[in-house]
Design an enzyme around this catalytic site. Sequence first.
Site, PDB file in Angstrom:
ATOM      1  N   PHE A 130     -53.816 -91.474   9.163  1.00  0.00           N
ATOM      2  CA  PHE A 130     -55.166 -91.949   9.493  1.00  0.00           C
ATOM      3  C   PHE A 130     -55.323 -91.943  11.023  1.00  0.00           C
ATOM      4  O   PHE A 130     -54.403 -92.339  11.737  1.00  0.00           O
ATOM      5  CB  PHE A 130     -55.348 -93.355   8.932  1.00  0.00           C
ATOM      6  CG  PHE A 130     -56.752 -93.857   8.997  1.00  0.00           C
ATOM      7  CD1 PHE A 130     -57.696 -93.449   8.071  1.00  0.00           C
ATOM      8  CD2 PHE A 130     -57.149 -94.724  10.001  1.00  0.00           C
ATOM      9  CE1 PHE A 130     -59.003 -93.911   8.131  1.00  0.00           C
ATOM     10  CE2 PHE A 130     -58.459 -95.184  10.068  1.00  0.00           C
ATOM     11  CZ  PHE A 130     -59.385 -94.776   9.128  1.00  0.00           C
ATOM     12  N   ASP A 199     -48.371 -98.764   6.883  1.00  0.00           N
ATOM     13  CA  ASP A 199     -49.788 -99.100   6.810  1.00  0.00           C
ATOM     14  C   ASP A 199     -50.172 -99.097   5.328  1.00  0.00           C
ATOM     15  O   ASP A 199     -50.061 -98.069   4.656  1.00  0.00           O
ATOM     16  CB  ASP A 199     -50.624 -98.088   7.606  1.00  0.00           C
ATOM     17  CG  ASP A 199     -52.096 -98.503   7.696  1.00  0.00           C
ATOM     18  OD1 ASP A 199     -52.585 -99.168   6.761  1.00  0.00           O
ATOM     19  OD2 ASP A 199     -52.748 -98.136   8.690  1.00  0.00           O
ATOM     20  N   TYR A 224     -60.723-105.040   3.500  1.00  0.00           N
ATOM     21  CA  TYR A 224     -62.092-104.745   3.036  1.00  0.00           C
ATOM     22  C   TYR A 224     -62.152-103.586   2.056  1.00  0.00           C
ATOM     23  O   TYR A 224     -63.221-103.213   1.605  1.00  0.00           O
ATOM     24  CB  TYR A 224     -63.046-104.485   4.215  1.00  0.00           C
ATOM     25  CG  TYR A 224     -62.573-103.467   5.245  1.00  0.00           C
ATOM     26  CD1 TYR A 224     -62.667-102.107   5.002  1.00  0.00           C
ATOM     27  CD2 TYR A 224     -62.048-103.883   6.458  1.00  0.00           C
ATOM     28  CE1 TYR A 224     -62.237-101.187   5.942  1.00  0.00           C
ATOM     29  CE2 TYR A 224     -61.612-102.975   7.403  1.00  0.00           C
ATOM     30  CZ  TYR A 224     -61.705-101.621   7.139  1.00  0.00           C
ATOM     31  OH  TYR A 224     -61.271-100.725   8.070  1.00  0.00           O
ATOM     32  N   LYS A 225     -60.979-103.012   1.722  1.00  0.00           N
ATOM     33  CA  LYS A 225     -60.953-101.907   0.758  1.00  0.00           C
ATOM     34  C   LYS A 225     -60.714-102.494  -0.639  1.00  0.00           C
ATOM     35  O   LYS A 225     -61.592-103.160  -1.166  1.00  0.00           O
ATOM     36  CB  LYS A 225     -59.914-100.889   1.210  1.00  0.00           C
ATOM     37  CG  LYS A 225     -60.341-100.241   2.545  1.00  0.00           C
ATOM     38  CD  LYS A 225     -59.323 -99.324   3.176  1.00  0.00           C
ATOM     39  CE  LYS A 225     -59.911 -98.714   4.448  1.00  0.00           C
ATOM     40  NZ  LYS A 225     -58.900 -98.050   5.280  1.00  0.00           N
ATOM     41  N   ARG A 373     -63.979 -87.576  -2.114  1.00  0.00           N
ATOM     42  CA  ARG A 373     -62.977 -88.586  -2.434  1.00  0.00           C
ATOM     43  C   ARG A 373     -63.581 -89.619  -3.387  1.00  0.00           C
ATOM     44  O   ARG A 373     -64.683 -90.112  -3.165  1.00  0.00           O
ATOM     45  CB  ARG A 373     -62.562 -89.249  -1.116  1.00  0.00           C
ATOM     46  CG  ARG A 373     -61.362 -90.118  -1.184  1.00  0.00           C
ATOM     47  CD  ARG A 373     -60.961 -90.531   0.211  1.00  0.00           C
ATOM     48  NE  ARG A 373     -61.906 -91.493   0.762  1.00  0.00           N
ATOM     49  CZ  ARG A 373     -61.601 -92.410   1.692  1.00  0.00           C
ATOM     50  NH1 ARG A 373     -60.379 -92.459   2.183  1.00  0.00           N
ATOM     51  NH2 ARG A 373     -62.500 -93.244   2.142  1.00  0.00           N
TER      52      ARG A 373
HETATM   53  C1  LIG Z   1     -59.106 -97.946   6.684  1.00  0.00           C
HETATM   54  C2  LIG Z   1     -57.838 -97.722   7.464  1.00  0.00           C
HETATM   55  C3  LIG Z   1     -57.652 -98.303   8.719  1.00  0.00           C
HETATM   56  C4  LIG Z   1     -58.789 -99.078   9.343  1.00  0.00           C
HETATM   57  O1  LIG Z   1     -58.447 -99.704  10.513  1.00  0.00           O
HETATM   58  P1  LIG Z   1     -59.522-100.696  11.186  1.00  0.00           P
HETATM   59  O2  LIG Z   1     -58.840-101.188  12.377  1.00  0.00           O
HETATM   60  O3  LIG Z   1     -59.836-101.744  10.162  1.00  0.00           O
HETATM   61  O4  LIG Z   1     -60.742 -99.913  11.467  1.00  0.00           O
HETATM   62  C5  LIG Z   1     -56.449 -98.131   9.351  1.00  0.00           C
HETATM   63  N1  LIG Z   1     -55.455 -97.393   8.789  1.00  0.00           N
HETATM   64  C6  LIG Z   1     -55.622 -96.802   7.592  1.00  0.00           C
HETATM   65  C7  LIG Z   1     -54.513 -96.002   7.004  1.00  0.00           C
HETATM   66  C8  LIG Z   1     -56.812 -96.940   6.902  1.00  0.00           C
HETATM   67  O5  LIG Z   1     -56.975 -96.345   5.724  1.00  0.00           O
END
Ligand SMILES: *Cc1c(COP(=O)(O)O)cnc(C)c1O
Length: 414
Positions: A130, A199, A224-225, A373
């Site tokens: 990511f 992560d 939030y997911k 997705r």
């Molecule tokens: C959604 C996501 C993030 C989001 O990070 P924020 O700091 O909340 O914007 C980070 N890493 C991964 C792998 C994600 O899927």
Amino acid sequence: MTASDSLTRADAAALDAKDTLASLRDRFSIPEGLVYLDGNSLGALPKGVPERVSRTVEQEWGHDLIRSWNTAGWSDLPLRLGAKLAPIVGAHEDEVLVADSTSANLFKLVVAAARLRPDRRVLVTEEGNFPTDGYIVESVASLLGLQTRWVPPGRIEDGLADDVAVVVVTHVDYRTGRMHDMATVTDAVHRAGALMLWDLSHSAGAVQLDLAGCEVDLAVGCTYKYLNGGPGSPAFAYVARRLQDEIDQPLAGWWGHAQPFALERDYRPAPGIARLQAGTAPIVSLTALEASLQVWRDVDLAAVRAKSLGLTNLFIALVDDRLATYDFEVVTPRRRDERGSQVSLRHPDAYPIMQALIARGVIGDFRAPDLDRFGFAPLYIRYLDVWDAVDHLVEVMRTGEWKQPEFAVRAAVT
Ligand SMILES: *Cc1c(COP(=O)(O)O)cnc(C)c1O
């Protein structure tokens, strides 16, 4: 059912009738008629949240004002929510804190990890990780004078050597939905003498996790997911007990101090996971998350995983069965033990196809350059939703309606 039988809508309804988690859907507000397959990006609204947030705003803030730091338990919300979240990721209650964003927590923990291995100069991460994860790793490398070693997807062991301080990898890939074997990778990283930082943004609330059992050192993830904490809800950070009193995190703010209200000149880190705090916590957002986490009480995580696989299996089977002539490639692993809770389809016209689906009330998302997705949040998605989503996709393709010019217009957030 044999492979040669075509699946019907009645087959999907029969799977819902047998689903032991089916009643959990009632705990969410989901607009009538919407097929919401984007809970991996922004989880649906649990029904308990509006009431909880309005109590926080009207009573705790509006009426009780500053007293609420003590009387409403505001000051220990980050630790209290960490303890509630811990079982979902297979951690001990005192190993998780809820604070800041995933990006900020990554920064804190990558620096802390590098400081635990001062004689090692390399940070390892995966190509295709990511974006924020890669940016933070590179930023820490430049800040501390270290190097980043990018390894090809799935080839973490190739990057391991005695110069590696920490390995930063996302457990379930946000594009493909491919899942790493946490135990095997963590073990290989440890044998190389490095620390493992996972992560879990696309894992927590979607797949079974055992951070303690896998002896994971550090982890971060979104709430939030699949955890449904609301837009931008604070993230979580995990530090194994054995490392907590050793870690030195770089955002040494007053809330991570041993005694914030002693107002001392010099920083003294709090014992345990509390030292990962930096500044004042976003209380309204935290109370929304607290109400969201109520939904998880007494939920059997093995059943969640089994349903997730049931949903993704059905989606893949229907794509194979009904969309074979339309150039879609299933990029998500077909092997169950390598799959998170989403399915991604590659198609050269993925963007307008997704817009046409959204116009029909089937919400997934697009990930550049060519993926559609679909996330399957097991607490509230039904097998019928899966069937209906594919049915709409068949219609979008059969009629060519995705070619309408308005579907080619790119929005800021895809
Ligand atoms: C959604 C996501 C993030 C989001 O990070 P924020 O700091 O909340 O914007 C980070 N890493 C991964 C792998 C994600 O899927």
